[in-house]
Scaffold this active site. Sequence first.
Site, PDB file in Angstrom:
ATOM      1  CG  ASP A  40      14.396  23.069  38.070  1.00  0.00           C
ATOM      2  OD1 ASP A  40      14.351  21.961  37.507  1.00  0.00           O
ATOM      3  OD2 ASP A  40      13.641  24.022  37.777  1.00  0.00           O
ATOM      4  CG  ASP A  60      12.474  21.725  30.125  1.00  0.00           C
ATOM      5  OD1 ASP A  60      12.870  22.592  30.935  1.00  0.00           O
ATOM      6  OD2 ASP A  60      11.831  20.714  30.483  1.00  0.00           O
TER       7      ASP A  60
END
Lengths: 190, 620
Positions: B8, B169
């Site tokens: 990520d 998010d």
Amino acid sequence: MSEEKEKEVMEETAAENTEEAVPEAKPEEKSKDCSKKEKKKKVEEKIEELEKEKAELSDRLLRKAAEFDNYRKRTEKEKLESVSIGKAAALEGILPVFDSLTMAMNTECSDEKYKKGIELTVQMFKNALDRLGVTQMDCLGKPFDPNFHNAVMTEAAGEGVESGIVTKVLQNGYMQGDKVLRHAMVAVSE
Amino acid sequence: MGKIIGIDLGTTNSCVAVLENGEPVVIPNAEGSRTTPSVVAFSKEGERIVGQVAKRQAITNPDRTVRSIKREMGSNYKFTVDGKDYTPQQISAMILSKLKGDAEAYLGETVTDAVITVPAYFNDAQRQATKDAGKIAGLNVRRIINEPTAAALAYGVDKEQSQKVMVFDLGGGTFDVSIIDMGDGIQEVLATAGNNRLGGDDFDQRIIDWMADAFKSENGVDLRSDKMALQRLKEAAEKAKIELSGMTQTQINLPFITADATGPKHLDMTLTKAKFEEMTADLVDACTGPVRQALRDANLQPSDLDKVLLVGGSTRMPAVQEAVKKIMGKEPFKGINPDECVAVGAAIQGGVLGGEYKDLLLLDVTPLSLGIETEGGINTRIIQRNTTIPTKQSQIFSTAADGQTSVEIHVLQGEREFARDNKTLGIFRLDGIAPAPRGIPQIEVTFNIDANGIVHVAAKDLGTGKETNITIQSSSNMSKDEIDKAVRDAEQYAESDKKRKEEVENKNAADTVAYQAERMLKDLGDKVDEADKAEVESKVKDLRAAIESNDQDAMKQRREALEQKVYEISSKVYSAAQQAQQAQGQPNYGAPEQDSNSGYSNNNGYTDASYTEVPDDDNR
């Protein structure tokens, strides 16, 4: 195999076997020869398939074994480190209290006895940290090193002081053995 | 080819994960943290610094430190240092390089392949730049996947039937909303929206300002201009925010925060959850706009969405979760660590590409404990429940009575302490045991569960070598509900079972001691003087009476008294023997070990559990 091909092979086989062949080769015997060859081929194919599968399974087994071994080695290492890590976590929470106590010690106080009490308490704390293997960083005047220090401000360099030197220690840094327990909060000369 | 790691590559922080035997593992960096700040710097000497270290020197080196390079990916932005130009992909490559190195150190093997995530709104140029960054870092980027998709993978959404999912998010500095249509291995992004200057840091700042403003009005000093005080305020604010996710109020206590002519100043304030939510209400509101925008763009109503997934540390705040629930009309999913779930999803994708799931040996467990019935009707467990199978375990048992030539193996499944409260899987017998005093024969009972869950139980007389066994097919025929009930019952009755078991064990122990005392008298014969012999006999009689009347306390007391007497006698006998031997010049072996639980005889580490004899004329 197509029927024609089969016939061809049968005829070839029959031709090859002429010398040893019975003059009147019966059809059943011919097809027995062929199916024997077919069977043999099937068996050979099956063997090849099984050998391939075996090789694949052996490879998988080795990989799993290796993965397990790596996991085991890593877990052993983590186990050994876990005590240190636990200690560090506990100490991290307690150091700010020590900071405050030290600040109290450095504050003007007209009551001498009271001040002495604080000084002795600070000393107690230092001894306790000592026994836990914790040492205070000595950074004042040293070159700034981000591996040990956390720069929160810069200021003008004083007389004869180069740039990149720790000019103030705002919060003490501590080491636990050779690992950084808490980075020192410092001011660095421009 | 080794493992394919999942990365990520975030704006503020990055995270790496990998699959190990099908389970995702987040890889800590060299400093021990599970996330690494996406900060790159060049030291005065030109040395490259990445991560937390780079953050710590940022203020002394602002022109040579780069943050949030992700915002520039796919653009022509150049970062110039020492006359050299660096593209965003080269800077990102430096971050990836560190992550790669940390992963290799952790795994103990070289890492060459990776899956990297990008925001769903990234265009081709941005995706290509990310792939290039990987290449520069020495990684073969097997796939670029969208962050919301990765989150969905982490939650296992891809394994379910076709559905529409919203991923919410809220990270440290950016906010992204995505709506994805997932099904049949295909993921289609229907809409994205967000605010790339909204994150947890903004919530922290509100607390800092609240504290500093209050302090200023009371003390006339603005703490924000004192670098050290400000640092302490920042740390305290973040801590307070985190605490208020679980508590209704928190105390912020910062003694000696500053000093002036009048002396030292302290900051001591209490922040309630209500106050915190009041001062950050507008920030939470700012999250709802993009949510509605995304729904509009996808032409969907909240009810059209099957799931809402939460990603990013800031979604831990209850106010944020409630706002999401209010708009979407459903409880959001938050089971997986929101800081790590994108990396976990990338690792899962890497696992799929690397054939990890094909190789995956899906391991089963035995749902309930397996054991046998021992003296007193007790369930002696040999294989604990939730043990991964295939597995094999053995234990050695013995006989309960003198001259016992046959034992009955009663195979049980369950968690209760007593055999009768558990399920009988099977019963079989082992004959032909050589007649011997009780406790002497060694019967090895082995439980062997194969990969299919079939249980094989064998009993072997280690003396004669004789063995019988039984194969049980139906051990895993209980439904999940039945299994759960069995476990619950065991917990519910644990106290009473334990008490009864202790009583039975007490009785067994008393019985054993009585028996062994009698044997000792028999074996030693006239080495024991009359007075002692009489005392032992009387104590044995009393003990047996206590056993008869099932008087627990009396059993314990009398057993201990008898044991004492027995030790006394055997000590006497042995020291007499010692003296005799010394007189003859023999070596001195010293006093024998006494096993406190079984009095005189040496149990050799066997469980003091034995079988009831099966009479020969019994029709079983």
